[in-house]
Design a protein around this motif. Structure first.
Motif, PDB file in Angstrom:
ATOM      1  N   GLN A 197       0.834  -1.202   0.000  1.00 59.14           N
ATOM      2  CA  GLN A 197       0.000   0.000   0.000  1.00 59.14           C
ATOM      3  C   GLN A 197       0.867   1.251   0.000  1.00 59.14           C
ATOM      4  O   GLN A 197       1.925   1.284   0.629  1.00 59.14           O
ATOM      5  CB  GLN A 197      -0.897   0.035   1.239  1.00 59.14           C
ATOM      6  CG  GLN A 197      -1.997  -1.015   1.199  1.00 59.14           C
ATOM      7  CD  GLN A 197      -3.034  -0.790   2.294  1.00 59.14           C
ATOM      8  OE1 GLN A 197      -3.026   0.230   2.969  1.00 59.14           O
ATOM      9  NE2 GLN A 197      -3.924  -1.751   2.438  1.00 59.14           N
ATOM     10  N   ARG A 202       0.523   3.930   1.577  1.00 61.61           N
ATOM     11  CA  ARG A 202       0.776   4.533   2.888  1.00 61.61           C
ATOM     12  C   ARG A 202       1.977   3.869   3.570  1.00 61.61           C
ATOM     13  O   ARG A 202       2.719   4.528   4.291  1.00 61.61           O
ATOM     14  CB  ARG A 202      -0.466   4.464   3.773  1.00 61.61           C
ATOM     15  CG  ARG A 202      -1.037   3.081   4.014  1.00 61.61           C
ATOM     16  CD  ARG A 202      -2.057   3.113   5.159  1.00 61.61           C
ATOM     17  NE  ARG A 202      -3.293   3.795   4.821  1.00 61.61           N
ATOM     18  CZ  ARG A 202      -4.394   3.164   4.392  1.00 61.61           C
ATOM     19  NH1 ARG A 202      -4.404   1.855   4.218  1.00 61.61           N
ATOM     20  NH2 ARG A 202      -5.489   3.839   4.121  1.00 61.61           N
ATOM     21  N   TYR A 203       2.166   2.563   3.312  1.00 59.45           N
ATOM     22  CA  TYR A 203       3.316   1.897   3.920  1.00 59.45           C
ATOM     23  C   TYR A 203       4.612   2.319   3.229  1.00 59.45           C
ATOM     24  O   TYR A 203       5.646   2.488   3.876  1.00 59.45           O
ATOM     25  CB  TYR A 203       3.173   0.376   3.837  1.00 59.45           C
ATOM     26  CG  TYR A 203       1.996  -0.191   4.586  1.00 59.45           C
ATOM     27  CD1 TYR A 203       1.585   0.359   5.799  1.00 59.45           C
ATOM     28  CD2 TYR A 203       1.290  -1.287   4.085  1.00 59.45           C
ATOM     29  CE1 TYR A 203       0.499  -0.163   6.485  1.00 59.45           C
ATOM     30  CE2 TYR A 203       0.215  -1.822   4.768  1.00 59.45           C
ATOM     31  CZ  TYR A 203      -0.189  -1.257   5.966  1.00 59.45           C
ATOM     32  OH  TYR A 203      -1.257  -1.777   6.636  1.00 59.45           O
ATOM     33  N   TYR A 234       5.564   5.601   4.486  1.00 59.33           N
ATOM     34  CA  TYR A 234       6.093   5.444   5.847  1.00 59.33           C
ATOM     35  C   TYR A 234       7.541   4.962   5.801  1.00 59.33           C
ATOM     36  O   TYR A 234       8.414   5.499   6.503  1.00 59.33           O
ATOM     37  CB  TYR A 234       5.210   4.471   6.626  1.00 59.33           C
ATOM     38  CG  TYR A 234       5.889   3.812   7.809  1.00 59.33           C
ATOM     39  CD1 TYR A 234       6.128   4.535   8.982  1.00 59.33           C
ATOM     40  CD2 TYR A 234       6.282   2.474   7.752  1.00 59.33           C
ATOM     41  CE1 TYR A 234       6.744   3.935  10.065  1.00 59.33           C
ATOM     42  CE2 TYR A 234       6.893   1.875   8.830  1.00 59.33           C
ATOM     43  CZ  TYR A 234       7.128   2.599   9.992  1.00 59.33           C
ATOM     44  OH  TYR A 234       7.752   2.005  11.055  1.00 59.33           O
ATOM     45  N   ARG A 261       9.831   7.703   4.804  1.00 61.19           N
ATOM     46  CA  ARG A 261      10.036   8.622   5.927  1.00 61.19           C
ATOM     47  C   ARG A 261      11.054   8.043   6.907  1.00 61.19           C
ATOM     48  O   ARG A 261      11.967   8.725   7.368  1.00 61.19           O
ATOM     49  CB  ARG A 261       8.704   8.862   6.647  1.00 61.19           C
ATOM     50  CG  ARG A 261       8.766   9.930   7.713  1.00 61.19           C
ATOM     51  CD  ARG A 261       7.520   9.913   8.591  1.00 61.19           C
ATOM     52  NE  ARG A 261       7.596   8.859   9.589  1.00 61.19           N
ATOM     53  CZ  ARG A 261       6.551   8.398  10.272  1.00 61.19           C
ATOM     54  NH1 ARG A 261       5.337   8.862  10.027  1.00 61.19           N
ATOM     55  NH2 ARG A 261       6.708   7.436  11.173  1.00 61.19           N
ATOM     56  N   LEU A 305       3.386  15.955  11.055  1.00 56.75           N
ATOM     57  CA  LEU A 305       2.752  15.083  12.050  1.00 56.75           C
ATOM     58  C   LEU A 305       2.639  15.741  13.427  1.00 56.75           C
ATOM     59  O   LEU A 305       1.972  15.208  14.317  1.00 56.75           O
ATOM     60  CB  LEU A 305       3.571  13.788  12.189  1.00 56.75           C
ATOM     61  CG  LEU A 305       3.506  12.833  10.986  1.00 56.75           C
ATOM     62  CD1 LEU A 305       4.528  11.713  11.145  1.00 56.75           C
ATOM     63  CD2 LEU A 305       2.112  12.254  10.833  1.00 56.75           C
TER      64      LEU A 305
END
Lengths: 583, 260, 130
Positions: C18, C20-21, C24, C27, C88
């Motif tokens: 995905q 989003r992973y 991540y 990051r 964040l």
């Protein structure tokens, strides 16, 4: 282990069941409690209650006013001794769950806020925005986790009470993850399984509300009381039946017909003040509002939609800020499921089956006529709700009578001997062989879903907002044949692990039995009172029917119907008065 | 009401006849306004009575019907067909053992929920005769969003730390601990710290943030966990610099409660 | 015979499943470059201790094409690192004024503001702005 020995078995883990469990655990931690539920506690239907819970809190309010609103709202079919006690306990129980952490909405001084609800002289509905039931349920469930004496049996479907020697000695239940039938040998049993709205096709009730507990008690010989009284909530979303809380009207929402006319003024609820006043117009009781819809429909003044006729609930004048603060959940629901934003458009709504006033015959102390068996919450009928429940009394009822059931159990259990385990084992084996029969049955073409549809249809057509001898006769006949045909129902799923085909079949069995009690009770009540409206007997008849109906189980036959006098302490039956005229 | 033919590809697992899950396709005549749950109910009632899944309220509040729909964990009662293609893949939630079809085992979560002591632990409880606590709307607002969790398990399904590390308490349970920690009526943070501020609690979280993205109730568990980390760190240094200075309950309320 | 509940294995490539992973993981990966930069600085200090020639050679290496590419990559990664973490911050450090939550963009903006001020001070002290 097939036999589970316990002191107390509680069936159902919603607000009433959890309240009972905590009350017992607090009072006597040595008592072992088995909390049995067909779903995880936080899935219980208490979570869907939106608007609030009633309890006197304002200085201008009084217990007498709460009593009067409840008794007149119930069209004098309430047992007044029970109502007196209920209104007295109500604020105490609501304060108790505040102390347990319930996130009640607050007023400017930091006290719990209250809002007006239908049929109330003074606003007394405590609320947590528009998810009151959800917060009450989670507060109770989370609080219950600190008591080691409460042992949970999640996803156990209870099938039958074990009765012998004139007392209840336990319950059989299917452990759904294994499919094994277990028996709980208990000194006392509390039923708290909620209502039976699912016997009707269009309902606010979740899929789990299939009247299992009512049917279990009924089969065990406990009468079902006042089953003809089923409440329509006036404002459900068309199609899904999702509830638009009475809080919408409590905050100032208006009901208008297709001409934009506030039609409730034509039904004795006026005058139409620009802002609803208590006990008038939109804040009339649920039965009268739902019936007014039916009359508007007859006059052709409702709005046609693919999902049936609707009227409009207009909340635009409340403004976005207030709606977001007090009604965020229903705003989201209407927006998601209908594409209607109540901030900018009126919401189409129609009456929807919401609550069963009737239920297992209990007294003020949550005791049933069967020794060792207690009941509380929607599955029970005390009766504080009479022929039409006052909005926001039901959450409070779960707390008050759930606790009361717990207290009664503690009183009774001290002199109660252990359940007879040999007998419990026998009963389990008998239930097991009945279940095996259901599994082994040759395919006859009768399916659970087919029979369920027919039951839903006949209840709606024959036992809806308005009923008549003819319509009820037809429904009674249809249900009799459905019970017969249920004996031929076959399972497609023959497996053990989470066999939801089996569970749905057993739920259907409960529903048909409960539906039969409803239809026959309604057929015999030749009057119109509260939520029971007969086209062929349009007036209330106190001479003949100021009494509770008791439907008794008679095996494969139709139920027996008996009556019991209503308890009257201080309020003689009078005409129900709503609107501004006399209030 | 226009009809639309949808193919639902459902992951089935029947432990009595299969050793691993397989996909099964159903062609379902759907109404445009339906949600995925309506399509599943259609299958159950008309096509295949052996399909098992959990559901109840059909209004996004009971939390029963969480499942993975086209790779996203969501409530099937709020997964609108209008937002989905004609081919929909439905799977049980990730990171949980599959018991049967779309039903997963929740025992681990139920244990962890209990372990964070999700109930009010006051220093000086208000007595029954005194009624209720006072709480301002401002104090209510600080914990209310974290009290909205319906335990649908979408956050656990999408949290890689929960999938990879068996002991991790996980987003929903930690968010609930935070909900009580920042409730003005509660002084139980120290009592929860053993579990919450442990290596399997907040410190296992690496702030992937997926939990908050999928939460159908906007609970924002990721925020709850990071805020707990900060409060816990402040506690740690306070203990280090001023041993014995902490109040009995161990609450550093400025850090946890008031934020600013 | 009933099989136990089925546990789906998690493949090593789970983070590719995905977007989003993946975001991540990027990051998280930026911190390697922050670490690399710290290492370069340490080498620089070490080379300085070895005398002027050694340090000049170190600087020449930094200005070589390879060194420039590395520097550019490190700066890029540092920016990604800072931006993702700054974004964040409203979650980790919510601010309340009375009963109103300070909007996230103000908190994020405050961090960017702080970043600019600190960078300006550092550049000034390093003589870059004089």
């Amino acid at each position: 282990m097939e036999i589970i020995k316990t002191d107390i078995a509680i069936i159902g883990a919603g607000a009433a069941g959890l309240s009972a469990a905590i009350a017992i655990a607090e009072t006597d931690p040595t008592l072992n409690i088995s909390l049995i539920s067909k779903v995880y506690p936080m899935r219980s239907h208490t979570c869907a209650a939106e608007g609030g819970a009633a309890g006197v809190s304002k200085p201008e309010d009084s217990l007498d006013k709460h009593f009067d609103d409840t008794v007149s709202g119930g069209d004098w079919l309430c047992d007044q001794d029970a109502v007196e006690w209920f209104v007295e306990q109500a604020p105490k129980e609501l304060a108790r769950i505040e102390r347990w952490g319930c996130p009640w909405s607050r007023d400017e001084e930091g006290n719990v806020a209250v809002r007006p609800f239908g049929g109330m002289k003074v606003e007394r509905t405590w609320y947590a925005a528009d998810k009151t039931g959800f917060h009450i349920l989670h507060t109770l469930f989370q609080t219950s986790l600190q008591y080691p004496s409460i042992q949970r049996f999640d996803e156990y479907y209870s099938t039958d009470l074990i009765v012998s020697d004139g007392r209840c000695q336990g319950v059989t239940a299917i452990e759904m993850r294994s499919g094994q039938l277990k028996a709980f040998a208990a000194k006392c049993v509390i039923i708290a399984t909620g209502g039976a709205g699912r016997v009707f096709p269009f309902t606010t009730n979740g899929a789990i509300k299939t009247g299992d507990g009512m049917a279990m008690a009924y089969r065990a010989g406990v009468p079902l009381k006042d089953m003809e009284f089923v409440q329509y909530h006036p404002t459900g979303l068309p199609g899904t039946g999702i509830l638009m809380t009475e809080g919408c009207r409590g905050e100032g929402g208006l009901l208008v017909n297709k001409d934009g006319y506030r039609y409730l003024q034509d039904y004795g609820l006026g005058p139409p003040d620009p802002w609803p006043r208590n006990k008038a117009m939109e804040l009339g009781p649920r039965d009268i509002l739902s019936q007014a819809f039916w009359h508007e429909q007859q006059k052709g003044r409702t709005i046609k939609t693919p999902h049936g006729d609707v009227i409009h609930m207009d909340m635009r004048h409340l403004g976005e800020v207030l709606i977001n603060e007090r009604l965020p959940f229903v705003r989201d629901l209407a927006l998601s499921y209908l594409g209607i934003d109540m901030v900018h458009e009126p919401v189409p709504v129609r009456p929807v089956i919401h609550y069963t006033m009737g239920g297992i015959d209990t007294d003020r102390q949550a005791r049933t006529p069967l020794d060792g068996l207690f009941a509380a919450g929607e599955c029970a009928c005390v009766s504080i709700n009479g022929s039409n429940r006052l909005g926001s009394n039901s959450l409070t009822e779960c707390l008050v009578f759930g606790r009361e059931a717990g207290k009664s159990v503690i009183d009774r259990i001290t002199t109660m001997s252990d359940a007879d385990t040999t007998l419990v084992k026998q009963q389990r084996d008998k239930s097991q062989s009945e279940m095996a029969d259901l599994f082994m049955r040759e395919n006859t073409g009768e399916s659970v879903s087919g029979l369920r549809r027919e039951m839903n249809d006949t209840m709606e057509s024959g036992a809806g907002i308005y009923r008549s001898a003819d319509s009820l006769n037809e429904t009674c006949a249809t249900i009799a044949s459905l019970r017969e045909r249920f004996n031929a129902v076959t399972l497609e799923d023959k497996s053990n692990v989470f066999n939801t085909d089996l569970i749905q079949a057993l739920e259907l069995k409960s529903m048909i039995e409960v539906a039969q009690a409803m239809a026959h009770s309604a057929r015999r009540r030749d009057e119109s009172r509260g939520s029971h409206q007969r086209l062929d007997f349009t007036e209330r008849d106190d001479d003949n029917f100021l009494k509770h109906t008791l439907a008794g189980y008679r095996g494969a036959d139709a139920p027996s119907i008996d009556y019991r006098a209503v308890v009257i302490t201080k309020s003689q039956p009078a005409k129900r008065v709503y609107g501004g005229a006399k209030s | 009401m226009s009809e639309r033919q949808i193919t639902l590809e459902v992951l089935r697992y029947r432990p009595e006849s299969e050793s691993e899950p397989v996909f099964q396709s159903y062609s379902v005549p759907c109404q445009e306004e339906w949600v995925v749950l309506d399509a599943l109910n259609y299958i159950k009632d008309n096509l295949d009575r052996t399909l098992s899944y959990r559901w109840s309220c059909h209004m996004a509040v009971c939390g029963s019907c969480g499942m993975v729909i086209n790779d996203n964990p969501m409530l099937s009662c709020k997964a609108f067909l209008r937002d989905l293609p004609d081919h929909i893949r439905v799977e049980p939630l990730h990171n949980f053992p599959i018991e049967r079809d779309l039903m997963v085992e929740l025992d681990d979560f139920m244990d962890k929920l209990k372990s964070v002591k999700p109930y009010l632990i006051p220093d000086q409880p208000v007595a029954e005769e005194d009624g209720t606590y006072r709480q301002s709307s401002a104090q209510l607002k600080k914990y209310k969003p974290f009290a909205m969790c319906i335990n649908c398990m979408a956050c656990y399904s999408v949290c890689p730390q929960y999938g990879l590390n068996e002991g991790f308490v996980g987003p929903a349970a930690l968010a609930l601990a935070h909900r009580y920690n920042v409730d003005s009526r509660d002084q139980g943070r120290r009592a929860r710290e053993d579990v919450v501020a442990s290596n399997t609690g907040i410190w296992e979280c690496t702030f992937v943030g997926a939990c908050s993205e999928v939460c159908p109730k906007n609970v924002d568990p990721a925020a709850a966990i990071q805020q707990t980390k900060i409060a816990s760190t402040v506690d740690y240094f306070k203990d280090l610099l001023m041993p014995g200075k902490r109040d009995k309950s161990g609450n550093a309320k400025q850090a946890a409660g008031d934020g600013a | 015979m009933t099989n136990p509940p089925y546990i789906r294995p998690i493949p090593a490539s789970w983070w590719l499943r995905q977007g989003r992973y993946v975001r991540y993981m990027i990051r998280e990966a930026t911190c390697l470059f922050i670490g690399l930069h710290a290492l370069v600085l340490l080498v620089g200090v070490y080379r300085l201790s070895q005398g002027r020639d050694a340090f000049d050679a170190f600087l020449a290496a930094l200005w070589s094409p390879a060194g420039q590419v590395m520097g550019a990559v490190i700066v890029l990664m540092a920016v990604v690192h800072s931006v993702t973490w700054f974004n964040l911050t409203p979650k980790a450090m919510p601010l309340w004024i009375g009963d109103r939550k300070v909007p996230g963009w103000i908190i994020v903006g405050g961090h960017y503001g702080g970043w600019i001020v600190v960078s300006a001070v550092v550049l000034f002290l390093a003589g870059g702005l004089s």
